[in-house]
Design a protein around this motif. Structure first.
Motif, mmCIF file in Angstrom:
data_model
loop_
_atom_site.group_PDB
_atom_site.id
_atom_site.type_symbol
_atom_site.label_atom_id
_atom_site.label_comp_id
_atom_site.label_asym_id
_atom_site.label_seq_id
_atom_site.Cartn_x
_atom_site.Cartn_y
_atom_site.Cartn_z
ATOM 1 N N ASP A 105 -12.283 1.334 4.623
ATOM 2 C CA ASP A 105 -11.453 0.920 3.476
ATOM 3 C C ASP A 105 -10.550 2.018 2.908
ATOM 4 N N ILE A 106 -9.794 2.677 3.749
ATOM 5 C CA ILE A 106 -8.744 3.589 3.269
ATOM 6 C C ILE A 106 -7.590 2.719 2.754
ATOM 7 N N GLU A 107 -7.241 2.872 1.482
ATOM 8 C CA GLU A 107 -6.267 1.990 0.851
ATOM 9 C C GLU A 107 -4.852 2.568 0.779
ATOM 10 N N ASP A 108 -4.739 3.884 0.733
ATOM 11 C CA ASP A 108 -3.437 4.529 0.579
ATOM 12 C C ASP A 108 -2.753 4.652 1.943
ATOM 13 N N PRO A 109 -1.582 4.025 2.120
ATOM 14 C CA PRO A 109 -0.904 4.092 3.425
ATOM 15 C C PRO A 109 -0.531 5.520 3.832
ATOM 16 N N HIS A 110 -0.292 6.398 2.846
ATOM 17 C CA HIS A 110 0.006 7.801 3.172
ATOM 18 C C HIS A 110 -1.222 8.478 3.774
ATOM 19 N N ASN A 111 -2.399 8.174 3.227
ATOM 20 C CA ASN A 111 -3.639 8.712 3.798
ATOM 21 C C ASN A 111 -3.841 8.191 5.219
ATOM 22 N N LEU A 112 -3.624 6.888 5.405
ATOM 23 C CA LEU A 112 -3.825 6.301 6.732
ATOM 24 C C LEU A 112 -2.880 6.938 7.748
ATOM 25 N N GLY A 113 -1.620 7.092 7.370
ATOM 26 C CA GLY A 113 -0.660 7.713 8.286
ATOM 27 C C GLY A 113 -1.040 9.145 8.630
ATOM 28 N N ALA A 114 -1.468 9.895 7.618
ATOM 29 C CA ALA A 114 -1.862 11.290 7.846
ATOM 30 C C ALA A 114 -3.097 11.368 8.741
ATOM 31 N N ILE A 115 -4.022 10.432 8.572
ATOM 32 C CA ILE A 115 -5.240 10.423 9.398
ATOM 33 C C ILE A 115 -4.898 10.097 10.851
ATOM 34 N N ILE A 116 -3.988 9.157 11.056
ATOM 35 C CA ILE A 116 -3.571 8.825 12.431
ATOM 36 C C ILE A 116 -2.912 10.035 13.088
ATOM 37 N N ARG A 117 -2.118 10.775 12.312
ATOM 38 C CA ARG A 117 -1.477 11.990 12.819
ATOM 39 C C ARG A 117 -2.538 13.021 13.209
ATOM 40 N N THR A 118 -3.536 13.227 12.337
ATOM 41 C CA THR A 118 -4.628 14.162 12.636
ATOM 42 C C THR A 118 -5.410 13.701 13.854
ATOM 43 N N ALA A 119 -5.681 12.392 13.936
ATOM 44 C CA ALA A 119 -6.427 11.846 15.078
ATOM 45 C C ALA A 119 -5.725 12.184 16.387
ATOM 46 N N LYS A 131 -10.234 -5.083 8.570
ATOM 47 C CA LYS A 131 -9.201 -6.090 8.351
ATOM 48 C C LYS A 131 -8.949 -6.323 6.865
ATOM 49 N N HIS A 132 -10.001 -6.294 6.065
ATOM 50 C CA HIS A 132 -9.873 -6.661 4.656
ATOM 51 C C HIS A 132 -9.807 -5.431 3.748
ATOM 52 N N ARG A 133 -9.133 -5.562 2.649
ATOM 53 C CA ARG A 133 -9.070 -4.604 1.544
ATOM 54 C C ARG A 133 -8.332 -3.310 1.862
ATOM 55 N N ALA A 134 -8.233 -2.939 3.113
ATOM 56 C CA ALA A 134 -7.653 -1.641 3.455
ATOM 57 C C ALA A 134 -6.166 -1.756 3.789
ATOM 58 N N SER A 135 -5.508 -0.609 3.875
ATOM 59 C CA SER A 135 -4.109 -0.573 4.294
ATOM 60 C C SER A 135 -3.994 -0.947 5.762
ATOM 61 N N GLY A 136 -2.942 -1.695 6.103
ATOM 62 C CA GLY A 136 -2.637 -2.000 7.497
ATOM 63 C C GLY A 136 -1.543 -1.071 7.986
ATOM 64 N N LEU A 137 -0.978 -1.394 9.147
ATOM 65 C CA LEU A 137 0.038 -0.523 9.743
ATOM 66 C C LEU A 137 1.424 -0.842 9.183
ATOM 67 N N THR A 138 1.662 -0.393 7.975
ATOM 68 C CA THR A 138 2.946 -0.619 7.317
ATOM 69 C C THR A 138 3.968 0.420 7.782
ATOM 70 N N ALA A 139 5.218 0.218 7.363
ATOM 71 C CA ALA A 139 6.264 1.183 7.708
ATOM 72 C C ALA A 139 5.961 2.559 7.114
ATOM 73 N N THR A 140 5.350 2.582 5.928
ATOM 74 C CA THR A 140 4.972 3.856 5.302
ATOM 75 C C THR A 140 3.948 4.595 6.155
ATOM 76 N N VAL A 141 2.984 3.856 6.689
ATOM 77 C CA VAL A 141 1.978 4.461 7.575
ATOM 78 C C VAL A 141 2.664 5.037 8.809
ATOM 79 N N ALA A 142 3.561 4.256 9.388
ATOM 80 C CA ALA A 142 4.255 4.703 10.599
ATOM 81 C C ALA A 142 5.040 5.987 10.337
ATOM 82 N N LYS A 143 5.738 6.018 9.204
ATOM 83 C CA LYS A 143 6.540 7.189 8.866
ATOM 84 C C LYS A 143 5.651 8.414 8.629
ATOM 85 N N THR A 144 4.564 8.229 7.892
ATOM 86 C CA THR A 144 3.668 9.352 7.571
ATOM 87 C C THR A 144 2.954 9.875 8.813
ATOM 88 N N SER A 145 2.755 8.991 9.799
ATOM 89 C CA SER A 145 2.060 9.422 11.018
ATOM 90 C C SER A 145 2.937 10.332 11.875
#
Length: 247
Positions: A105-119, A131-145
Motif C-alpha cells: 500500500d504505497i500511496e504516493d506516486p513519487h515514492n512508487l516511481g522512486a522505488i521502481i528506479r531503485t529496484a 490492486k486496492h488503495r495503493a498508487s498505480g502506474l500513473t504518469a507521475t510514477v513513470a516520470k519519477t522512475s
C-alpha cells in the motif's frame, strides 16, 4: 509497451477504452447509478477486474475537467502491468536467484516511481503492488522512475499476503522493513528473496508481516523516527545487493 496516460470521462469513452484493450487502473462511478449504458461500464469493469470507487456527484464534478463525466471517470495506466510469473521468468533468463520488491500500500506516486528506479538499479527482477488503495502506474510514477519502468516489470495483485504464500512455494523467502525488527546487518539476506516495504504512514500491515520470515530494521541515529519509504527501500535493497555480491 507504453501508452500515454490520460483521464477518461463519460461512459462511451470508458467502454471504448476497455474494448480497445487499454488498462484502466481505477474507475470512479456515481453511486446508485445503474441505468442504461452504466450497466455496460460496470460489466466491463468487473470483467477486467478494475478497482471501482463509488462516489457522490460532487466528487465527480470536482474531478472532472470537461464537465461531461456522465457519472463515470476512469484513469488509464501509463504502462502495462506484468504478471508475477513474468517477473520470475526474468530472473530465470538471467540465471539469478529471484529478487523482488513487494509494496504493501504505497500511496504516493513519487515514492512508487522512486522505488521502481531503485529496484532497477539494485538489480531487482520486478516490483509487486496491490490492486486496492495503493498508487498505480500513473504518469507521475513513470516520470519519477526516470525510465526504469521500461526495464523493470511491475505486477499488480489482489492480495499481497496470498502472493507471498504462493512465492514461498517457489522457494522464495521474505523480509519486511519495520523499526521493531532485527538490525539488517545481522540477517542473512542472500538467495531468493522478497523485500516487503509498508505504507508511508502505517508501515507493513499485520497480516503481511506475519507472512514474512524476517523483520529487518535500519539502524538510525538521528532525532526523527523513520525514513521515507523510498529511501528505506534503497537502504535495504543495497544491503541485499552487498550480501548477494558476497561482500
Amino acid at each position: 509497451m507504453r501508452y500515454e496516460e490520460f483521464t477518461l470521462e463519460g461512459r462511451n469513452a470508458v467502454i471504448e477504452a476497455y474494448r480497445a484493450g487499454k488498462t484502466i487502473d481505477k474507475l470512479f462511478v456515481l453511486e446508485h447509478c445503474k441505468e442504461g449504458s452504466m450497466n455496460t461500464v460496470l460489466r466491463e469493469a468487473k470483467k477486467h477486474d478494475t478497482v471501482i470507487n463509488y462516489v457522490k456527484k460532487e466528487r465527480l464534478d470536482q474531478m472532472s475537467e470537461t464537465g461531461k463525466h456522465q457519472g463515470v471517470i476512469g484513469y488509464l495506466a501509463a504502462y502495462e502491468y506484468a504478471t508475477v510469473d513474468e517477473i520470475l521468468d526474468k530472473a530465470r533468463e538471467k540465471g539469478e536467484s529471484p529478487f523482488v520488491i513487494l509494496l504493501d500500500d504505497i500511496e504516493d506516486p513519487h515514492n512508487l516511481g522512486a522505488i521502481i528506479r531503485t529496484a532497477n538499479l539494485a538489480g531487482a527482477h520486478g516490483v509487486i503492488i496491490p490492486k486496492h488503495r495503493a498508487s498505480g502506474l500513473t504518469a507521475t510514477v513513470a516520470k519519477t522512475s526516470a525510465g526504469a519502468l521500461n526495464y523493470t516489470p511491475v505486477a499488480k495483485v489482489t492480495n499481497i499476503s496470498k502472493t507471498i504464500e504462493e512465492l514461498k512455494k517457489e522457494g522464495m523467502w521474505f523480509v519486511c522493513a519495520d523499526m521493531g525488527g532485527t538490525t539488517m546487518y545481522d540477517l542473512d539476506l542472500k538467495g531468493s528473496i522478497g523485500l516487503v516495504i509498508g505504507n508511508e504512514g502505517k508501515g507493513v500491515s499485520r497480516l503481511v508481516k506475519e507472512k514474512c520470515d524476517f523483520v529487518a530494521s535500519i539502524p538510525m541515529f538521528g532525532d526523527i523516527d523513520s525514513l521515507n519509504a523510498s529511501v528505506a527501500t534503497g537502504v535495504l535493497a543495497y544491503e541485499i545487493v552487498r550480501q548477494r555480491m558476497g561482500k
